[in-house]
Design a protein around this motif. Sequence first.
Motif, PDB file in Angstrom:
ATOM      1  N   ALA A 105      -2.335  23.463  -9.252  1.00 21.86           N
ATOM      2  CA  ALA A 105      -1.620  22.273  -9.429  1.00 21.86           C
ATOM      3  C   ALA A 105      -0.811  22.312 -10.503  1.00 21.86           C
ATOM      4  O   ALA A 105      -1.241  22.687 -11.625  1.00 21.86           O
ATOM      5  CB  ALA A 105      -2.455  21.115  -9.235  1.00 21.86           C
ATOM      6  N   ALA A 106       0.515  21.841 -10.437  1.00 23.12           N
ATOM      7  CA  ALA A 106       1.243  21.480 -11.758  1.00 23.12           C
ATOM      8  C   ALA A 106       1.291  20.068 -12.113  1.00 23.12           C
ATOM      9  O   ALA A 106       1.083  19.244 -11.400  1.00 23.12           O
ATOM     10  CB  ALA A 106       2.599  21.979 -11.273  1.00 23.12           C
ATOM     11  N   SER A 125       1.984  16.506 -13.151  1.00 27.21           N
ATOM     12  CA  SER A 125       3.168  15.421 -12.631  1.00 27.21           C
ATOM     13  C   SER A 125       4.052  15.984 -11.899  1.00 27.21           C
ATOM     14  O   SER A 125       5.193  15.540 -11.756  1.00 27.21           O
ATOM     15  CB  SER A 125       3.819  15.031 -13.875  1.00 27.21           C
ATOM     16  N   GLN A 126       3.881  16.889 -10.912  1.00 28.77           N
ATOM     17  CA  GLN A 126       4.465  17.424  -9.767  1.00 28.77           C
ATOM     18  C   GLN A 126       3.620  17.040  -8.338  1.00 28.77           C
ATOM     19  O   GLN A 126       2.370  17.459  -8.278  1.00 28.77           O
ATOM     20  CB  GLN A 126       4.789  19.011  -9.846  1.00 28.77           C
ATOM     21  N   ALA A 127       4.422  16.501  -7.343  1.00 33.75           N
ATOM     22  CA  ALA A 127       3.807  16.279  -6.171  1.00 33.75           C
ATOM     23  C   ALA A 127       3.082  17.577  -5.632  1.00 33.75           C
ATOM     24  O   ALA A 127       3.805  18.619  -5.706  1.00 33.75           O
ATOM     25  CB  ALA A 127       4.858  15.628  -5.045  1.00 33.75           C
ATOM     26  N   ALA A 128       1.767  17.420  -5.069  1.00 37.95           N
ATOM     27  CA  ALA A 128       1.222  18.302  -4.426  1.00 37.95           C
ATOM     28  C   ALA A 128       0.418  17.867  -3.233  1.00 37.95           C
ATOM     29  O   ALA A 128      -0.744  17.897  -3.116  1.00 37.95           O
ATOM     30  CB  ALA A 128       0.163  18.974  -5.417  1.00 37.95           C
ATOM     31  N   GLU A 167       0.924  12.598  -4.583  1.00 40.80           N
ATOM     32  CA  GLU A 167       2.222  12.087  -5.064  1.00 40.80           C
ATOM     33  C   GLU A 167       2.546  12.747  -6.634  1.00 40.80           C
ATOM     34  O   GLU A 167       3.883  12.879  -6.854  1.00 40.80           O
ATOM     35  CB  GLU A 167       2.492  10.605  -5.054  1.00 40.80           C
ATOM     36  N   HIS A 168       1.755  12.812  -7.425  1.00 38.47           N
ATOM     37  CA  HIS A 168       2.121  13.291  -8.903  1.00 38.47           C
ATOM     38  C   HIS A 168       1.366  14.391  -9.141  1.00 38.47           C
ATOM     39  O   HIS A 168       1.240  14.686 -10.398  1.00 38.47           O
ATOM     40  CB  HIS A 168       1.304  11.845  -9.797  1.00 38.47           C
ATOM     41  N   GLY A 169       0.532  15.286  -8.383  1.00 35.40           N
ATOM     42  CA  GLY A 169      -0.100  16.124  -8.635  1.00 35.40           C
ATOM     43  C   GLY A 169      -1.217  16.089  -9.605  1.00 35.40           C
ATOM     44  O   GLY A 169      -2.183  15.224  -9.503  1.00 35.40           O
TER      45      GLY A 169
END
Length: 132
Positions: A107-108, A110-113, A31-33
Amino acid sequence: MPPPLAVAEAILLRQVNVGEANRLVEFLTPEHGLLSALARGARASRRRFGGTLELYATLALQLQSARVGAPYILQAADVQELRLPLRRNFDALSRAGCLCQCARALAAPSQAAPRLYFVLRRALDACSDGRA
């Protein structure tokens, strides 16, 4: 103060010692990367986190932020999957480390992954089970 953040699943990718007692931990979540958190007292006390902060483990997390934009503080971590067989096989452990380095690079923050997370989870399970 912002409300606590509960994360149902996270894979521990990296740990860095900070000061005499703390540890900076980095997780990949669907959900938050990529998330980083400070685990206060993780090095000084075995009672604080016990054996939960093992590399490549899947954990459920409780995080707190003192203010918006500040790093998270790890309040609690519950083990879902430790992947202990990795510790018995150097090749599998090495593969798991490479997989986590790749995930960190892709992965970024705070971006969903979700796709990256589930691919990494399956790959770590395969390494742990001796299928990789």
